[in-house]
Write an enzyme that holds these catalytic residues in place. Structure first.
Site, PDB file in Angstrom:
ATOM      1  N   HIS A 169       4.938  17.012   2.443  1.00  0.00           N
ATOM      2  CA  HIS A 169       5.739  16.081   3.237  1.00  0.00           C
ATOM      3  C   HIS A 169       7.022  16.761   3.719  1.00  0.00           C
ATOM      4  O   HIS A 169       7.410  17.804   3.197  1.00  0.00           O
ATOM      5  CB  HIS A 169       6.112  14.848   2.408  1.00  0.00           C
ATOM      6  CG  HIS A 169       5.012  13.841   2.291  1.00  0.00           C
ATOM      7  ND1 HIS A 169       4.035  13.914   1.324  1.00  0.00           N
ATOM      8  CD2 HIS A 169       4.722  12.740   3.035  1.00  0.00           C
ATOM      9  CE1 HIS A 169       3.188  12.913   1.468  1.00  0.00           C
ATOM     10  NE2 HIS A 169       3.569  12.177   2.501  1.00  0.00           N
ATOM     11  N   ASN A 211       0.021   3.791   1.362  1.00  0.00           N
ATOM     12  CA  ASN A 211      -0.239   4.409   2.664  1.00  0.00           C
ATOM     13  C   ASN A 211      -0.976   3.398   3.538  1.00  0.00           C
ATOM     14  O   ASN A 211      -2.044   2.926   3.162  1.00  0.00           O
ATOM     15  CB  ASN A 211      -1.074   5.675   2.481  1.00  0.00           C
ATOM     16  CG  ASN A 211      -1.092   6.522   3.734  1.00  0.00           C
ATOM     17  OD1 ASN A 211      -1.413   6.026   4.805  1.00  0.00           O
ATOM     18  ND2 ASN A 211      -0.740   7.780   3.610  1.00  0.00           N
ATOM     19  N   ALA A 246       0.858  -1.190   0.000  1.00  0.00           N
ATOM     20  CA  ALA A 246       0.000   0.000   0.000  1.00  0.00           C
ATOM     21  C   ALA A 246       0.889   1.233   0.000  1.00  0.00           C
ATOM     22  O   ALA A 246       1.937   1.246   0.648  1.00  0.00           O
ATOM     23  CB  ALA A 246      -0.905   0.018   1.235  1.00  0.00           C
ATOM     24  N   LYS A 258      11.851  13.630   2.083  1.00  0.00           N
ATOM     25  CA  LYS A 258      11.174  12.710   1.153  1.00  0.00           C
ATOM     26  C   LYS A 258      11.804  12.836  -0.230  1.00  0.00           C
ATOM     27  O   LYS A 258      11.997  13.939  -0.739  1.00  0.00           O
ATOM     28  CB  LYS A 258       9.668  13.001   1.107  1.00  0.00           C
ATOM     29  CG  LYS A 258       8.913  11.989   0.261  1.00  0.00           C
ATOM     30  CD  LYS A 258       7.429  11.989   0.549  1.00  0.00           C
ATOM     31  CE  LYS A 258       6.682  11.032  -0.361  1.00  0.00           C
ATOM     32  NZ  LYS A 258       7.087   9.627  -0.188  1.00  0.00           N
TER      33      LYS A 258
HETATM   34  P1  NAD Z   1      14.409   6.382   5.531  1.00  0.00           P
HETATM   35  O1  NAD Z   1      15.393   6.822   4.486  1.00  0.00           O
HETATM   36  O2  NAD Z   1      14.392   7.092   6.843  1.00  0.00           O
HETATM   37  O3  NAD Z   1      14.600   4.826   5.841  1.00  0.00           O
HETATM   38  C1  NAD Z   1      14.859   3.859   4.874  1.00  0.00           C
HETATM   39  C2  NAD Z   1      15.811   2.858   5.502  1.00  0.00           C
HETATM   40  O4  NAD Z   1      15.946   1.754   4.599  1.00  0.00           O
HETATM   41  C3  NAD Z   1      17.206   3.445   5.751  1.00  0.00           C
HETATM   42  O5  NAD Z   1      17.582   3.187   7.092  1.00  0.00           O
HETATM   43  C4  NAD Z   1      18.066   2.715   4.740  1.00  0.00           C
HETATM   44  O6  NAD Z   1      19.392   2.479   5.214  1.00  0.00           O
HETATM   45  C5  NAD Z   1      17.309   1.407   4.585  1.00  0.00           C
HETATM   46  N1  NAD Z   1      17.637   0.720   3.327  1.00  0.00           N
HETATM   47  C6  NAD Z   1      17.726   1.253   2.090  1.00  0.00           C
HETATM   48  N2  NAD Z   1      18.074   0.300   1.210  1.00  0.00           N
HETATM   49  C7  NAD Z   1      18.183  -0.857   1.914  1.00  0.00           C
HETATM   50  C8  NAD Z   1      18.516  -2.176   1.584  1.00  0.00           C
HETATM   51  N3  NAD Z   1      18.850  -2.494   0.329  1.00  0.00           N
HETATM   52  N4  NAD Z   1      18.509  -3.125   2.550  1.00  0.00           N
HETATM   53  C9  NAD Z   1      18.180  -2.806   3.814  1.00  0.00           C
HETATM   54  N5  NAD Z   1      17.884  -1.554   4.205  1.00  0.00           N
HETATM   55  C10 NAD Z   1      17.891  -0.594   3.267  1.00  0.00           C
HETATM   56  O7  NAD Z   1      12.994   6.455   4.824  1.00  0.00           O
HETATM   57  P2  NAD Z   1      11.534   6.382   5.513  1.00  0.00           P
HETATM   58  O8  NAD Z   1      11.013   7.767   5.712  1.00  0.00           O
HETATM   59  O9  NAD Z   1      11.573   5.433   6.672  1.00  0.00           O
HETATM   60  O10 NAD Z   1      10.693   5.763   4.300  1.00  0.00           O
HETATM   61  C11 NAD Z   1      11.055   4.510   3.722  1.00  0.00           C
HETATM   62  C12 NAD Z   1      10.111   4.215   2.558  1.00  0.00           C
HETATM   63  O11 NAD Z   1       8.784   4.037   3.060  1.00  0.00           O
HETATM   64  C13 NAD Z   1      10.003   5.354   1.517  1.00  0.00           C
HETATM   65  O12 NAD Z   1       9.849   4.779   0.245  1.00  0.00           O
HETATM   66  C14 NAD Z   1       8.735   6.090   1.935  1.00  0.00           C
HETATM   67  O13 NAD Z   1       8.124   6.791   0.869  1.00  0.00           O
HETATM   68  C15 NAD Z   1       7.890   4.917   2.368  1.00  0.00           C
HETATM   69  N6  NAD Z   1       6.776   5.234   3.271  1.00  0.00           N
HETATM   70  C16 NAD Z   1       5.622   4.575   3.067  1.00  0.00           C
HETATM   71  C17 NAD Z   1       4.544   4.742   3.922  1.00  0.00           C
HETATM   72  C18 NAD Z   1       3.308   3.915   3.710  1.00  0.00           C
HETATM   73  O14 NAD Z   1       2.361   4.000   4.524  1.00  0.00           O
HETATM   74  N7  NAD Z   1       3.268   3.080   2.664  1.00  0.00           N
HETATM   75  C19 NAD Z   1       4.656   5.632   5.007  1.00  0.00           C
HETATM   76  C20 NAD Z   1       5.867   6.308   5.203  1.00  0.00           C
HETATM   77  C21 NAD Z   1       6.935   6.090   4.339  1.00  0.00           C
END
Ligand code: NAD
Length: 268
Positions: free
Chosen positions: A155, A124, A122, A159
């Site tokens: 955001h 979100n 999802a 982001k």
């Molecule tokens: P962030 O950059 O704070 O965290 C991402 C983490 O993933 C980092 O710690 C990074 O080191 C790690 N990472 C990256 N590549 C990796 C890999 N190959 N193996 C293991 N770890 C890895 O970002 P965030 O704000 O936590 O958001 C992460 C993702 O989630 C983004 O794509 C964001 O848009 C999405 N998101 C989705 C929702 C939802 O409800 N679907 C809500 C918030 C954020």
């Protein structure tokens, strides 16, 4: 007890997910993953999230912890999620995917890789946004044809993708209800001599500023009246709680592609 693995454990979402798992009565943390070289490798996942130690060290290779979780909850980045999908598919592990920003080719690859496992994805995971999807469907059916439709989102400054995956999902819901193809009618940002607006286009605009967790508004502007459907997230816990709920729901389901509408029983 469903054993949850968290990929991206040191990220903004990862840390809140660790907390959400700790407070869910039917879930416990089984594994935590970060990218190779990340400072958090080897740290206790509970401590990473500001909690008491939970006895789960952050690992950098899914293969080494694959026996320790039932469902992987992945909020990382597209390349990381694809790697994890390959590893989970090979082992028949279920996945909850929150990562956004996939290019079309990456998305197709992800869909193919996860075809044989239970997957809940999802843009979100908050309950409120998923309720909004249903409200948008109703609004589009009733006033969509007579309205100019604009979607705007805000955001935090970190982001990396725009418009947000949620804004795009909102656009897809509205476009589908109106029988339009979002790829044909989406207009992203406007500048200069744009000409008059067409009735069928769906406009998107994005703000990136400060620590805004996530605001979305869909505007239906008709002649003489406007309807706005707005959702504001004030804490990442809204997404994390939904994702953990999805993981518990997903465990033991047959392979298939599910989303939060399925988890919440909102599928119309
Ligand atoms: P962030 O950059 O704070 O965290 C991402 C983490 O993933 C980092 O710690 C990074 O080191 C790690 N990472 C990256 N590549 C990796 C890999 N190959 N193996 C293991 N770890 C890895 O970002 P965030 O704000 O936590 O958001 C992460 C993702 O989630 C983004 O794509 C964001 O848009 C999405 N998101 C989705 C929702 C939802 O409800 N679907 C809500 C918030 C954020």
């Amino acid at each position: 007890m469903i054993r949850i693995g968290i990929a991206g454990a040191a990220g903004r979402m990862g840390r809140v997910l660790i907390e959400a798992v700790a407070s869910h009565p039917e879930a416990r943390l089984g594994a935590a993953l970060e990218r190779p070289g990340a400072a958090a490798i080897g740290a206790d996942a509970g401590v990473l999230a500001g909690l008491a130690p939970v006895g789960v060290a952050v690992a950098d290779d899914l293969a080494t912890v694959a026996e320790d979780f039932d469902v992987l909850v992945d909020f990382t980045a597209p390349a990381g999620t694809l790697d994890h999908a390959r590893a989970c598919a090979a082992r028949g592990k279920a996945m909850v995917i929150g990562t956004t920003g996939f290019a079309a080719g990456q998305r197709a690859e992800l869909d193919a890789l996860t075809a044989g496992i239970p997957r809940c994805m999802a843009s979100n995971f908050s309950t409120g946004v998923n309720l909004c999807f249903r409200l948008l469907e109703i609004a589009a059916r009733i006033i969509g044809e007579d309205s100019d439709i604009e979607i705007y989102e805000a955001h935090h400054r970190h982001k990396v993708d725009a418009p947000s995956g949620t804004a795009l999902s909102m656009g897809e819901v509205v476009a589908a209800a109106l029988g339009r193809d979002l790829r044909q009618v989406a207009v992203h940002g406007r500048e200069g001599q744009t000409g008059a607006r067409s009735r069928t286009e769906i406009g998107f605009s994005s703000v990136r500023a400060g620590d805004i967790v996530g605001d979305h508004t869909v505007l239906f502007a008709a002649d003489g009246e406007r309807v706005e459907i707005t959702h504001k997230a004030s804490s990442r816990m809204a997404f994390a709680r939904g994702a953990v709920r999805a993981a518990v729901w997903l465990a033991g389901r047959p392979p298939g592609h599910y989303d939060m509408q399925d988890v919440l029983g909102l599928r119309g």
